[in-house]
Design a protein around this motif. Structure first.
Motif, PDB file in Angstrom:
ATOM      1  N   VAL A 120       0.829  -1.212   0.000  1.00 28.25           N
ATOM      2  CA  VAL A 120       0.000   0.000   0.000  1.00 28.25           C
ATOM      3  C   VAL A 120       0.858   1.254   0.000  1.00 28.25           C
ATOM      4  N   LEU A 121       1.913   1.254   0.782  1.00 25.91           N
ATOM      5  CA  LEU A 121       2.740   2.453   0.936  1.00 25.91           C
ATOM      6  C   LEU A 121       3.549   2.773  -0.307  1.00 25.91           C
ATOM      7  N   PHE A 122       4.048   1.753  -0.988  1.00 24.68           N
ATOM      8  CA  PHE A 122       5.023   1.961  -2.042  1.00 24.68           C
ATOM      9  C   PHE A 122       4.534   1.472  -3.412  1.00 24.68           C
ATOM     10  N   LEU A 123       4.022   0.245  -3.468  1.00 27.41           N
ATOM     11  CA  LEU A 123       3.675  -0.343  -4.758  1.00 27.41           C
ATOM     12  C   LEU A 123       2.361   0.194  -5.315  1.00 27.41           C
ATOM     13  N   LEU A 124       1.382   0.473  -4.469  1.00 28.84           N
ATOM     14  CA  LEU A 124       0.131   1.051  -4.962  1.00 28.84           C
ATOM     15  C   LEU A 124       0.350   2.429  -5.585  1.00 28.84           C
ATOM     16  N   PRO A 125       1.111   3.338  -4.950  1.00 31.43           N
ATOM     17  CA  PRO A 125       1.375   4.621  -5.612  1.00 31.43           C
ATOM     18  C   PRO A 125       2.089   4.466  -6.952  1.00 31.43           C
ATOM     19  N   LEU A 126       3.032   3.525  -7.037  1.00 28.63           N
ATOM     20  CA  LEU A 126       3.721   3.312  -8.309  1.00 28.63           C
ATOM     21  C   LEU A 126       2.761   2.823  -9.389  1.00 28.63           C
ATOM     22  N   THR A 127       1.822   1.973  -8.995  1.00 27.18           N
ATOM     23  CA  THR A 127       0.843   1.474  -9.955  1.00 27.18           C
ATOM     24  C   THR A 127      -0.074   2.598 -10.431  1.00 27.18           C
ATOM     25  N   VAL A 128      -0.552   3.404  -9.502  1.00 26.98           N
ATOM     26  CA  VAL A 128      -1.419   4.532  -9.869  1.00 26.98           C
ATOM     27  C   VAL A 128      -0.687   5.487 -10.815  1.00 26.98           C
ATOM     28  N   ALA A 129       0.603   5.620 -10.620  1.00 22.07           N
ATOM     29  CA  ALA A 129       1.381   6.551 -11.437  1.00 22.07           C
ATOM     30  C   ALA A 129       1.476   6.115 -12.894  1.00 22.07           C
ATOM     31  N   VAL A 130       1.213   4.840 -13.168  1.00 17.67           N
ATOM     32  CA  VAL A 130       1.268   4.363 -14.552  1.00 17.67           C
ATOM     33  C   VAL A 130       0.028   4.802 -15.328  1.00 17.67           C
ATOM     34  N   ALA A 131      -1.007   5.242 -14.627  1.00 18.01           N
ATOM     35  CA  ALA A 131      -2.269   5.587 -15.278  1.00 18.01           C
ATOM     36  C   ALA A 131      -2.118   6.613 -16.405  1.00 18.01           C
ATOM     37  N   PRO A 132      -1.367   7.722 -16.221  1.00 22.35           N
ATOM     38  CA  PRO A 132      -1.251   8.679 -17.340  1.00 22.35           C
ATOM     39  C   PRO A 132      -0.660   8.063 -18.595  1.00 22.35           C
ATOM     40  N   LEU A 133       0.371   7.235 -18.427  1.00 24.91           N
ATOM     41  CA  LEU A 133       0.986   6.594 -19.590  1.00 24.91           C
ATOM     42  C   LEU A 133       0.016   5.609 -20.237  1.00 24.91           C
ATOM     43  N   ALA A 134      -0.691   4.818 -19.401  1.00 22.76           N
ATOM     44  CA  ALA A 134      -1.659   3.858 -19.933  1.00 22.76           C
ATOM     45  C   ALA A 134      -2.765   4.570 -20.705  1.00 22.76           C
ATOM     46  N   TYR A 135      -3.243   5.685 -20.176  1.00 18.70           N
ATOM     47  CA  TYR A 135      -4.307   6.445 -20.853  1.00 18.70           C
ATOM     48  C   TYR A 135      -3.813   7.020 -22.174  1.00 18.70           C
ATOM     49  N   ALA A 136      -2.548   7.485 -22.181  1.00 18.15           N
ATOM     50  CA  ALA A 136      -2.008   8.068 -23.403  1.00 18.15           C
ATOM     51  C   ALA A 136      -1.813   7.015 -24.493  1.00 18.15           C
ATOM     52  N   ARG A 137      -1.429   5.810 -24.082  1.00 17.67           N
ATOM     53  CA  ARG A 137      -1.183   4.750 -25.073  1.00 17.67           C
ATOM     54  C   ARG A 137      -2.489   4.095 -25.524  1.00 17.67           C
ATOM     55  N   ASP A 138      -3.322   3.684 -24.551  1.00 17.67           N
ATOM     56  CA  ASP A 138      -4.583   3.016 -24.851  1.00 17.67           C
ATOM     57  C   ASP A 138      -5.431   3.014 -23.589  1.00 17.67           C
ATOM     58  N   PRO A 139      -6.520   3.780 -23.546  1.00 20.62           N
ATOM     59  CA  PRO A 139      -7.344   3.854 -22.335  1.00 20.62           C
ATOM     60  C   PRO A 139      -7.792   2.486 -21.816  1.00 20.62           C
ATOM     61  N   ALA A 140      -7.883   1.506 -22.697  1.00 19.23           N
ATOM     62  CA  ALA A 140      -8.298   0.163 -22.257  1.00 19.23           C
ATOM     63  C   ALA A 140      -7.279  -0.453 -21.303  1.00 19.23           C
ATOM     64  N   LEU A 141      -6.025   0.019 -21.366  1.00 15.37           N
ATOM     65  CA  LEU A 141      -4.984  -0.522 -20.490  1.00 15.37           C
ATOM     66  C   LEU A 141      -5.214  -0.156 -19.029  1.00 15.37           C
ATOM     67  N   LEU A 142      -6.048   0.857 -18.772  1.00 13.61           N
ATOM     68  CA  LEU A 142      -6.333   1.242 -17.389  1.00 13.61           C
ATOM     69  C   LEU A 142      -6.966   0.087 -16.617  1.00 13.61           C
ATOM     70  N   ALA A 143      -7.693  -0.768 -17.309  1.00  8.33           N
ATOM     71  CA  ALA A 143      -8.349  -1.898 -16.651  1.00  8.33           C
ATOM     72  C   ALA A 143      -7.344  -2.927 -16.144  1.00  8.33           C
TER      73      ALA A 143
END
Length: 474
Positions: A120-143
């Motif tokens: 929760v402290l470290f890995l969840l923030p890193l995962t959330v941070a991938v959201a902008p890149l995933a949205y830019a490449r393909d919004p379906a990747l957010l799932a």
């Protein structure tokens, strides 16, 4: 079940209380937000390049594995193995001495606590941070982000379980150590023979989610954790350790006027694990570098530069080496001796040069011999390694002085450190991992940048020492 739940809640509260007391409640509470912001900024920057979400995901799994290895390897700090897991600061894990709770129960709950806490402290923030890149490449990747969090957390468990098992086997004496080394050698030989070792890791589950890959991915972690729990012998105690009066001999050989350089090296040498701790840290980073580089190649189809990639990443050995050199120091201790604070920092710098630079270059040479590299890239990579090491040394001294272990979760200092490291390292990694071919002009620019980073590191170190001297003498 109620006992396990009570222990789990108590250990979580203990971990949180420890960090908030060290770094202040507010400064530590915003740490996950800071990690998210820094990682999201990096992801946004990567979105401007050809880097794919798959490449970033592979890198996150490598980072989670390294973090897990580090967490599990805390037990190697002392030869008392799990008894020295966290020193005297985590009392619940040692309550088996006084309460009717088995040591294995405590250790298993402790491991689960680490997975939840750092997930929760470290890995969840890193995962959330991938959201902008995933949205830019393909919004379906957010799932796929929940799956990414699950598999990186499982990868953290895998890394922790690896060294957790080695710690447990080490308490069984020479036979246990031999078993551990043979197992590690078998995995290494399988990988060298072309066996898909990565298929038995949580990353395989992210790449190809199914019930079959889930079972295969999780089984090794569970098996290793069980080995660690049941191999650990709580009756093992370290014997009395003695050593000869080597200080004078070392000091004469080193030509050390103040004796502080000698003290730094002897403190490390006589500590549990000795100088092997430095080599082990470098080995972990070497393994992570190899995994990251070849995962990047498999995902992008671009052949990374071995010389540049390993040179840049192995430069990070600077921080771990400086941590080991200062782990026995209390800055106030120097005030009672007839030596200057500047002399103490100078001794650490000399010890750092003797340990960090050869250690990094040795693993760099291993990478070049093992994987092969273009001679020009090797030369620039070696300069990069030394330049980044000097840069990180100066940066760490400026921000943390003689206590680098205590600023990792200080949000303000960590933000400054992370931004400064990213500014220096991210452009180099992008060039080394995804740019091919690297032109002669770009190689020259990287060499010049490495020299500049080294000069900046030394300059920052020299400016920081008088400030720490004034602060300690105030």
């Amino acid at each position: 079940m109620s006992l396990h739940w009570t222990l789990f809640r108590g250990m979580l509260a203990e971990e949180w209380r420890l960090h908030t007391e060290l770094f202040g409640g507010r400064r530590f509470a915003v740490f996950p937000l800071l990690v998210t912001a820094l990682a999201a900024g990096t992801a946004w920057f990567l979105s401007l390049t050809e880097v794919t979400v798959a490449t970033v995901a592979a890198g996150l799994h490598g980072l989670a594995f390294a973090f897990g290895l580090h967490t599990g390897s805390i037990g190697f700090v002392g030869r008392d193995a799990m008894e020295n897991l966290l020193g005297d600061i985590t009392m619940l894990v040692f309550s088996g001495r006084t309460l009717p709770v088995s040591r294995r129960t405590l250790l298993s709950v402790f491991l689960v606590k680490d997975i939840v806490y750092y997930g929760v402290l470290f890995l969840l923030p890193l995962t959330v941070a991938v959201a902008p890149l995933a949205y830019a490449r393909d919004p379906a990747l957010l799932a796929r982000l929940p799956l990414l969090w699950a598999t990186t957390t499982a990868t953290f468990l895998f890394g922790a379980a690896v060294t957790f098992a080695f710690v447990g086997l080490s308490t069984r004496g020479l036979p246990g150590r031999v078993v551990g080394l043979l197992a590690a050698a078998a995995v290494g030989l399988a990988w060298a023979a072309g066996v898909d070792v990565g298929g038995a890791t949580p990353y395989a589950l992210y790449a190809d989610p199914s019930l079959a890959t889930a079972a295969i991915a999780v089984a090794p972690s569970v098996a290793l954790a069980i080995v660690g729990l049941y191999a650990y012998d709580p009756s093992v105690r370290s014997g009395v350790r003695t050593t000869d009066a080597a200080f004078g001999r070392w000091r004469r050989r080193l030509g050390d006027d103040t004796g502080l350089w000698t003290k730094s090296l002897l403190d490390l040498h006589r500590s549990s694990g000795g100088i092997w701790k430095v080599l082990f840290s470098g080995g972990v980073l070497f393994a992570v570098s190899a995994a990251l580089i070849f995962l990047t190649e498999s995902v992008t189809g671009v052949e990374p530069s071995i010389g540049l990639s390993f040179g840049a990443i192995l430069g990070l050995t600077a921080f771990t080496t400086y941590n080991w050199l200062t782990q026995f120091d209390d800055p106030d201790d120097y005030l009672i001796y007839p030596v200057g604070v500047a002399d103490a920092f100078a001794a650490k710098f000399r010890a750092f040069l003797v340990l960090a630079v050869p250690n990094g270059l040795a693993y760099f040479a291993l990478a070049v011999v093992w994987f092969g590299a273009d001679p020009a890239h090797v030369a620039v990579g070696a300069v990069l390694l030394v330049g980044i090491e000097l840069y990180l040394f100066g940066l760490t001294v400026a921000l943390a002085g003689l206590q680098p272990n205590e600023f990792l979760f200080d949000s303000v200092l960590f933000a400054a450190f992370g931004a400064a490291v990213a500014a220096a390292l991210v452009p180099v990694l992008i060039v080394s991992l995804v740019v091919t071919p690297v032109s002669t002009t770009l190689l020259g620019a990287l060499a010049a940048a490495a020299l500049l980073l080294g000069a900046v590191g030394v300059a920052v170190y020299r400016r920081a020492v008088p400030r720490w001297e004034r602060r300690l003498l105030a």
